[in-house]
Write a protein that holds these residues in place. Structure first.
Motif, PDB file in Angstrom:
ATOM      1  N   ARG A 103       0.857  -1.198   0.000  1.00 46.71           N
ATOM      2  CA  ARG A 103       0.000   0.000   0.000  1.00 46.71           C
ATOM      3  C   ARG A 103       0.888   1.241   0.000  1.00 46.71           C
ATOM      4  NH1 ARG A 103      -5.149   0.184   2.430  1.00 46.71           N
ATOM      5  NH2 ARG A 103      -5.048   2.354   1.770  1.00 46.71           N
ATOM      6  N   ASP A 104       0.529   2.243  -0.754  1.00 48.34           N
ATOM      7  CA  ASP A 104       1.407   3.419  -0.839  1.00 48.34           C
ATOM      8  C   ASP A 104       1.621   4.087   0.521  1.00 48.34           C
ATOM      9  OD1 ASP A 104      -1.118   4.574  -0.602  1.00 48.34           O
ATOM     10  OD2 ASP A 104      -0.693   6.185  -2.030  1.00 48.34           O
ATOM     11  N   ASP A 105       0.569   4.064   1.364  1.00 52.25           N
ATOM     12  CA  ASP A 105       0.662   4.714   2.674  1.00 52.25           C
ATOM     13  C   ASP A 105       1.712   4.061   3.571  1.00 52.25           C
ATOM     14  OD1 ASP A 105      -2.311   6.152   2.510  1.00 52.25           O
ATOM     15  OD2 ASP A 105      -2.189   4.181   1.573  1.00 52.25           O
TER      16      ASP A 105
HETATM   17 ZN    ZN Z   1      -3.168   4.843  -0.002  1.00 52.36          ZN
END
Ligand code: ZN
Ligand code: PRT
Length: 292
Positions: free
Chosen positions: A53-55
């Motif tokens: 996930r990018d986060d």
């Molecule tokens: Zn995200």
């Protein structure tokens, strides 16, 4: 043998996923999918790629699960605005461009940050918004959401929103318009601030330098032309983002030369017309495959 490997974290799926992998490939790394779709391994260099996930990317890089990551500057900045450290940007990568904007109903009359006083603003970027509001000396209430921020005004959860915008279509579809930019976002290459093993540090430098080359060659063009010697100063002025051009003799001509230059910025038809007007002829523009 337990070979040292460099770990790069990229987005698993989403707006940056495909372009991140494409960048790795264009940089000459042969990528193989592993048994799970969570990882790739690079065949011709000791590099593993985690798909997440990018986060999670800044945290993974900060705590050493990954050494490097490709993530939106907005995600990195949100973490930093909340006091998170251990990650720093190496360079912007030129894709995934967007703006973090404050937007509201089209009829909202915005006359500068003071107009935000006393209003409720919904966002998934509470830290960046807090920073922006306090720098502007504005007192507003922040409503933190985890997604679908654009529906907040219709649901009366908030008066305004602070969200990423690229084409503006989402805002328009919801009767909203952007009137303030909090920050500009784009995909960036980030690394951990920890010291790496010297071999991995060298590999990281080589990877970043290849990425830089791929990004630079994206718009770069090799431009060749013939021109009167007297036109050289004007031609050097016109060539976009070129250093000193190479000037070569033309056999049997004293008054004219061949000019070659690498232009780092886009070469438009207007550029060619301006070159022609300055006296250039036989103008050729070639793509550059690699640049370092
Ligand atoms: Zn995200
Ligand atoms: O699943 P995961 O958590 O990994 O992905 P995500 O859904 O959180 O992120 P994703 O894939 O949407 O975005 C990844 C990164 O792409 C962001 O962090 C930005 O750096 C960049 N980016 C570029 C964008 C946009 N453009 C963008 N338009 N990220 C999100 N959007 C959203 C925006 O939030 C809004 O909902 O798209 C909508 C607006 O788009 P337009 O084109 O209608 O204006």
């Amino acid at each position: 043998m337990n070979q040292k490997r460099l770990h790069l974290a990229i987005q698993k799926s989403g707006r940056l996923a495909e372009r991140s992998l494409e960048l790795v490939r264009k940089a000459g790394f042969r990528v193989n999918k592993s048994a799970s779709d969570l990882a790739y391994s690079v065949e011709n260099a000791p590099i593993d790629i985690w798909c997440v996930r990018d986060d999670d990317i800044p945290t993974f890089v900060a705590n050493g699960v990954a050494d490097l990551g490709i993530v939106g500057r907005n995600v990195l900045a949100e973490r930093a605005a909340g006091g998170g450290d251990g990650v720093r940007e190496i360079m912007p990568l030129g894709f995934g461009r967007c703006r973090l904007c404050i937007a509201g109903p089209e009829r909202f009359e915005y006359r500068g940050p003071g107009s935000l006083n006393g209003l409720r603003i919904a966002t998934t970027y509470p830290n960046l918004l807090t920073q922006f509001l306090s720098a502007a000396g504005v007192q507003a209430e922040i409503v933190t959401m985890s997604g679908a921020v654009e529906v907040a005004p219709r649901l009366k959860l908030a008066d305004l929103i602070c969200d990423l915008v690229s084409t503006g279509a989402t805002l328009e579809a919801n009767g909203l318009a952007a009137f303030e930019t909090v920050m500009e976002g784009e995909a960036t290459l980030v690394r951990s601030t920890r010291e790496l093993d010297p071999d991995l540090e060298r590999l990281l430098e080589s990877l970043s330098s290849r990425f830089r080359g791929v990004c630079a060659s994206q718009d770069a063009k090799y431009v060749m032309m013939n021109a009167p010697r007297s036109a050289l100063p004007r031609i050097a002025e016109i060539l976009p983002g070129a250093g000193a051009p190479t000037v070569l003799e033309l056999a049997g001509r004293d008054d004219a030369v061949a000019v070659h230059a690498v232009c780092q910025e886009s070469v438009f038809w207007e550029t060619l017309e301006a070159l022609k007007e300055a006296g250039a002829s036989a103008i050729l523009v070639l793509s550059i495959e690699k640049l370092m």
